[in-house]
Design an enzyme around this catalytic site. Structure first.
Site, PDB file in Angstrom:
ATOM      1  N   GLY A   7      51.391 -24.160   7.113  1.00  0.00           N
ATOM      2  CA  GLY A   7      50.988 -24.415   8.672  1.00  0.00           C
ATOM      3  C   GLY A   7      51.077 -25.952   9.028  1.00  0.00           C
ATOM      4  N   GLY A   9      51.459 -28.093  11.305  1.00  0.00           N
ATOM      5  CA  GLY A   9      51.306 -28.776  12.558  1.00  0.00           C
ATOM      6  C   GLY A   9      50.792 -30.353  12.381  1.00  0.00           C
ATOM      7  N   GLY A  12      49.228 -31.058   8.799  1.00  0.00           N
ATOM      8  CA  GLY A  12      49.892 -30.752   7.689  1.00  0.00           C
ATOM      9  C   GLY A  12      51.196 -31.637   7.886  1.00  0.00           C
ATOM     10  N   LYS A  76      45.581 -22.661  11.705  1.00  0.00           N
ATOM     11  CA  LYS A  76      44.395 -22.464  12.617  1.00  0.00           C
ATOM     12  C   LYS A  76      43.431 -21.419  12.164  1.00  0.00           C
ATOM     13  CE  LYS A  76      45.588 -25.069  16.232  1.00  0.00           C
ATOM     14  NZ  LYS A  76      44.710 -26.258  16.718  1.00  0.00           N
ATOM     15  N   ASN A 102      39.493 -26.702  10.519  1.00  0.00           N
ATOM     16  CA  ASN A 102      38.213 -26.883  11.091  1.00  0.00           C
ATOM     17  C   ASN A 102      37.565 -25.615  10.766  1.00  0.00           C
ATOM     18  OD1 ASN A 102      38.704 -29.366  12.784  1.00  0.00           O
ATOM     19  ND2 ASN A 102      39.831 -28.096  14.267  1.00  0.00           N
ATOM     20  N   LYS A 178      31.012 -32.502  10.543  1.00  0.00           N
ATOM     21  CA  LYS A 178      32.528 -32.330  11.285  1.00  0.00           C
ATOM     22  C   LYS A 178      32.202 -31.205  12.269  1.00  0.00           C
ATOM     23  CE  LYS A 178      37.532 -32.401  11.527  1.00  0.00           C
ATOM     24  NZ  LYS A 178      38.620 -32.191  10.804  1.00  0.00           N
ATOM     25  N   SER A 248      41.712 -30.781  19.745  1.00  0.00           N
ATOM     26  CA  SER A 248      42.721 -29.557  19.552  1.00  0.00           C
ATOM     27  C   SER A 248      42.684 -28.524  20.291  1.00  0.00           C
ATOM     28  CB  SER A 248      42.471 -29.349  18.008  1.00  0.00           C
ATOM     29  OG  SER A 248      41.383 -28.838  17.798  1.00  0.00           O
ATOM     30  N   GLU A 260      40.579 -22.492  18.666  1.00  0.00           N
ATOM     31  CA  GLU A 260      39.683 -22.194  17.668  1.00  0.00           C
ATOM     32  C   GLU A 260      38.228 -22.149  18.125  1.00  0.00           C
ATOM     33  OE1 GLU A 260      41.542 -24.068  13.498  1.00  0.00           O
ATOM     34  OE2 GLU A 260      41.427 -25.383  15.255  1.00  0.00           O
TER      35      GLU A 260
END
Length: 307
Positions: A7, A9, A12, A76, A102, A178, A248, A260
């Site tokens: 993944g 994005g 990454g 995600k 996340n 977070k 995001s 998300e």
């Protein structure tokens, strides 16, 4: 060290690209446009210290994890189970897996899917994709990861590459901290279409954010997680350290992709309902983002004058 990013994005690409710059063998599993650009031109990393072009492997094939020492799982939250299923047949038993996602339950969900341990980690980085094969770094770049086989060695390698990693048994608190920060900023940025520094000073915004934080804190307490005493100052400081950052969630909406939000404010709402904790402000933000998702996915529903 052989690293595969599942993944690739912004998160990454940044972590994988930096490890490749440090001399490690990195393969990015990414979307076709990114794969094509990286194979042709390499990965462009844009940082405050300049532009770095790094040549590394890129593919769409999940079988690339076969020879990995470490997998950085960066998909995600909505894709955790299906992406895990594509990896499962190709993983070696000794391969370490870090969830760089996340939300607070992705490592647990991925571990159930794979039938093996996954190390939860907390990512602190501001980065975005500026185009296919082009990641733009806005700030920070550190990780907290829970203990696991080989994690001390991997953490040292990341730290040497300029990506500080702390191995900690108290990842749950960091994950929840977070999550609270994301709940306070992501939905508002998405609904307003503004970066953090542009909406923080608007009348009533910090009061609403404080309500979000208080609701999250009540849910965390009901779950049994102790949050830091200075949580609100931490939340408030993000607008100064990442003033130009779009969330995001906002970026997903702009691209017409699912967000998300169900794993951020939605997670707080769901947990709160199960535990008898009221979360009205988080619920309102959740519903507004869902409506924005619907509008982005179905532009034909918009009034003619708004198109």
């Amino acid at each position: 060290m052989r690293i595969v990013v599942m993944g690739a994005g912004a998160v990454g690409c940044y972590f994988g690209g930096m490890m490749a710059l440090a001399g490690h063998a990195v393969t990015l599993i990414a979307r076709p446009l990114h794969v094509e650009a990286i194979r042709r031109d390499g990965l462009l990393i844009e940082r405050a210290d300049g532009r770095h072009r790094v040549h590394l492997a890129a593919t769409e094939d999940p079988a690339a994890v076969t020879e990995a020492d470490l997998v950085l799982f960066c998909v995600k939250s909505t894709d955790t189970e299906p992406a895990g299923e594509t990896l499962r047949p190709h993983l070696r038993s000794e391969t370490a897996i870090w969830s760089l996602q996340n939300g607070v339950d992705n490592a647990e969900r991925l571990a159930r899917t794979l039938g093996r341990p996954v190390s939860a980690s907390v990512v602190y980085v501001a980065a975005g994709m500026a185009g296919p094969g082009h990641v733009r770094h806005h700030g920070r770049g550190e990780l907290i990861v829970e203990p696991g086989p080989g994690n001390d060695v991997y953490a040292a390698a990341f730290t040497e590459a300029g990506l500080p990693v702390t191995v900690s048994r108290d990842v749950a608190t960091a994950l929840w901290t977070k999550l609270v920060i994301n709940c306070a900023y992501n939905a508002i940025s998405a609904i307003a279409g503004l970066p953090y520094g542009s909406f923080i000073g608007e009348p009533g915004v910090t009061d609403m954010m404080r309500d979000v934080v208080d609701e999250c804190g009540a849910v965390a307490a009901a779950v049994g997680v102790s949050l830091p005493d200075d949580l609100w100052p931490q939340v408030r400081a993000i607008a100064a350290t990442m003033k130009g950052q779009m969330s995001s969630t906002a970026l997903d909406l702009a691209r017409g992709r699912p967000t998300e939000i169900d794993h951020l404010n939605g997670y707080i709402v769901t947990k709160g309902a199960a535990l008898g904790v009221a979360t009205p402000v988080n619920r309102a933000l959740l519903l507004l983002v869902r409506l924005r998702e619907r509008a982005a996915a179905r532009p034909e529903d918009a009034p003619e004058a708004a198109r």
